[in-house]
Design a protein around this motif. Sequence first.
Motif, PDB file in Angstrom:
ATOM      1  N   THR A  55       0.832  -1.208   0.000  1.00 58.02           N
ATOM      2  CA  THR A  55       0.000   0.000   0.000  1.00 58.02           C
ATOM      3  C   THR A  55       0.862   1.252   0.000  1.00 58.02           C
ATOM      4  OG1 THR A  55      -1.786  -1.149   1.158  1.00 58.02           O
ATOM      5  CG2 THR A  55      -1.778   1.255   1.287  1.00 58.02           C
ATOM      6  N   MET A  56       1.848   1.290   0.874  1.00 55.41           N
ATOM      7  CA  MET A  56       2.704   2.475   0.994  1.00 55.41           C
ATOM      8  C   MET A  56       3.575   2.663  -0.248  1.00 55.41           C
ATOM      9  SD  MET A  56       1.995   3.831   3.970  1.00 55.41           S
ATOM     10  CE  MET A  56       3.355   4.821   4.555  1.00 55.41           C
ATOM     11  N   SER A  57       4.132   1.585  -0.776  1.00 54.76           N
ATOM     12  CA  SER A  57       5.094   1.697  -1.877  1.00 54.76           C
ATOM     13  C   SER A  57       4.452   2.018  -3.215  1.00 54.76           C
ATOM     14  CB  SER A  57       5.947   0.427  -1.978  1.00 54.76           C
ATOM     15  OG  SER A  57       5.167  -0.678  -2.365  1.00 54.76           O
ATOM     16  N   VAL A  58       3.154   1.926  -3.305  1.00 51.30           N
ATOM     17  CA  VAL A  58       2.464   2.330  -4.530  1.00 51.30           C
ATOM     18  C   VAL A  58       2.373   3.849  -4.620  1.00 51.30           C
ATOM     19  CG1 VAL A  58       0.180   2.366  -5.640  1.00 51.30           C
ATOM     20  CG2 VAL A  58       1.138   0.222  -4.829  1.00 51.30           C
ATOM     21  N   TYR A  59       2.229   4.515  -3.478  1.00 54.19           N
ATOM     22  CA  TYR A  59       1.963   5.953  -3.484  1.00 54.19           C
ATOM     23  C   TYR A  59       3.150   6.831  -3.074  1.00 54.19           C
ATOM     24  CZ  TYR A  59      -0.295  10.400  -2.561  1.00 54.19           C
ATOM     25  OH  TYR A  59      -0.625  11.725  -2.564  1.00 54.19           O
ATOM     26  N   TRP A  60       3.802   6.509  -1.958  1.00 57.36           N
ATOM     27  CA  TRP A  60       4.750   7.444  -1.356  1.00 57.36           C
ATOM     28  C   TRP A  60       6.061   7.672  -2.113  1.00 57.36           C
ATOM     29  CZ3 TRP A  60       2.899  11.087   1.192  1.00 57.36           C
ATOM     30  CH2 TRP A  60       1.742  10.897   1.949  1.00 57.36           C
ATOM     31  N   PRO A  61       6.557   6.734  -2.916  1.00 56.02           N
ATOM     32  CA  PRO A  61       7.804   7.029  -3.628  1.00 56.02           C
ATOM     33  C   PRO A  61       7.730   8.248  -4.552  1.00 56.02           C
ATOM     34  CG  PRO A  61       7.404   4.691  -3.635  1.00 56.02           C
ATOM     35  CD  PRO A  61       6.160   5.334  -3.073  1.00 56.02           C
ATOM     36  N   THR A  62       6.566   8.540  -5.092  1.00 55.65           N
ATOM     37  CA  THR A  62       6.433   9.671  -6.023  1.00 55.65           C
ATOM     38  C   THR A  62       5.382  10.687  -5.580  1.00 55.65           C
ATOM     39  OG1 THR A  62       4.816   8.444  -7.349  1.00 55.65           O
ATOM     40  CG2 THR A  62       7.155   8.256  -7.995  1.00 55.65           C
ATOM     41  N   ARG A  81      10.962   7.867   1.621  1.00 53.03           N
ATOM     42  CA  ARG A  81      11.967   7.302   0.709  1.00 53.03           C
ATOM     43  C   ARG A  81      13.328   7.150   1.388  1.00 53.03           C
ATOM     44  NH1 ARG A  81       9.921  10.928  -3.251  1.00 53.03           N
ATOM     45  NH2 ARG A  81      11.673  12.289  -2.805  1.00 53.03           N
ATOM     46  N   ASP A  82      13.710   8.155   2.178  1.00 53.28           N
ATOM     47  CA  ASP A  82      15.054   8.188   2.760  1.00 53.28           C
ATOM     48  C   ASP A  82      15.205   7.351   4.022  1.00 53.28           C
ATOM     49  OD1 ASP A  82      15.713   9.924   0.714  1.00 53.28           O
ATOM     50  OD2 ASP A  82      15.597  11.720   1.965  1.00 53.28           O
ATOM     51  N   SER A  83      14.120   7.102   4.734  1.00 48.44           N
ATOM     52  CA  SER A  83      14.201   6.396   6.015  1.00 48.44           C
ATOM     53  C   SER A  83      14.433   4.905   5.804  1.00 48.44           C
ATOM     54  CB  SER A  83      12.906   6.585   6.801  1.00 48.44           C
ATOM     55  OG  SER A  83      12.748   7.935   7.144  1.00 48.44           O
ATOM     56  N   PRO A  84      15.229   4.277   6.680  1.00 46.46           N
ATOM     57  CA  PRO A  84      15.443   2.833   6.570  1.00 46.46           C
ATOM     58  C   PRO A  84      14.175   2.058   6.924  1.00 46.46           C
ATOM     59  CG  PRO A  84      16.710   3.753   8.408  1.00 46.46           C
ATOM     60  CD  PRO A  84      16.029   4.882   7.740  1.00 46.46           C
ATOM     61  N   LYS A  85      13.950   1.005   6.125  1.00 50.85           N
ATOM     62  CA  LYS A  85      12.754   0.184   6.282  1.00 50.85           C
ATOM     63  C   LYS A  85      13.137  -1.294   6.175  1.00 50.85           C
ATOM     64  CE  LYS A  85      11.216   2.742   2.847  1.00 50.85           C
ATOM     65  NZ  LYS A  85      12.104   3.903   3.004  1.00 50.85           N
ATOM     66  N   VAL A  86      12.383  -2.120   6.887  1.00 50.00           N
ATOM     67  CA  VAL A  86      12.508  -3.563   6.746  1.00 50.00           C
ATOM     68  C   VAL A  86      11.115  -4.090   6.429  1.00 50.00           C
ATOM     69  CG1 VAL A  86      13.067  -5.745   7.887  1.00 50.00           C
ATOM     70  CG2 VAL A  86      14.430  -3.707   8.375  1.00 50.00           C
ATOM     71  N   VAL A  87      11.022  -4.889   5.376  1.00 51.70           N
ATOM     72  CA  VAL A  87       9.757  -5.503   4.987  1.00 51.70           C
ATOM     73  C   VAL A  87       9.864  -7.001   5.247  1.00 51.70           C
ATOM     74  CG1 VAL A  87       8.187  -6.004   3.074  1.00 51.70           C
ATOM     75  CG2 VAL A  87       9.257  -3.746   3.254  1.00 51.70           C
ATOM     76  N   PHE A  88       8.876  -7.536   5.933  1.00 48.69           N
ATOM     77  CA  PHE A  88       8.819  -8.957   6.242  1.00 48.69           C
ATOM     78  C   PHE A  88       7.820  -9.612   5.299  1.00 48.69           C
ATOM     79  CE2 PHE A  88      10.333  -6.844   9.978  1.00 48.69           C
ATOM     80  CZ  PHE A  88      11.304  -7.697  10.472  1.00 48.69           C
ATOM     81  N   SER A  89       8.321 -10.523   4.466  1.00 48.94           N
ATOM     82  CA  SER A  89       7.451 -11.189   3.501  1.00 48.94           C
ATOM     83  C   SER A  89       8.106 -12.464   3.007  1.00 48.94           C
ATOM     84  CB  SER A  89       7.178 -10.276   2.300  1.00 48.94           C
ATOM     85  OG  SER A  89       6.474 -10.976   1.298  1.00 48.94           O
TER      86      SER A  89
END
Length: 188
Positions: A55-62, A81-89
Amino acid sequence: MRKLIYGMNVTLDGYIAAAGDDIGWSGPSEELFGWWLDQERASGLTLYGRKLWETMSVYWPTADQQPDANPLEIEFARNWRDSPKVVFSSTLDGDLGWNTRLVAGDAVAEIARLKDEDGAPMTIGGATLAAAAMQAGLIDEYVLATHPVLVGGGTPFFTAMDSWVNLDLMETRTFPGGVVMTRYEVRR
């Protein structure tokens, strides 16, 4: 040791999304959006489950490039975009981009390992991922921005727990539209 914070917009009857993953009820006021932005800026690492990540990666990058983006949205997009993130999948693969690391293994073990590190607080999002962290006793703080709406069902903020978790109220704040933010710390 890092603190782990679980915070989201929630309905008065306890859901982060209505049936069909509908979050149309959760549009924040400018003041609430700014408050969430401040929380994101204070986070040293954001942990996402797959569904919320998608959900987040569809909108917030642009989002900052949209012609109708306001200054808070522009700042949130840049921070995101700049903050470190960890995705669990276990279903995503490859490079997710935007300063993001993918973890396919044991989420609870990795979250516990990350908590043992020094650093700024971590935030966690996504009902399934947060539920696993709750069950493992890893969450240190709960933040609810409760919207005055009843949706009758959907994705709950809290999961069923095996035992009580005692909390101390740390803060309350009212936002436009009748939204009430409450912040609780787990009593250890």
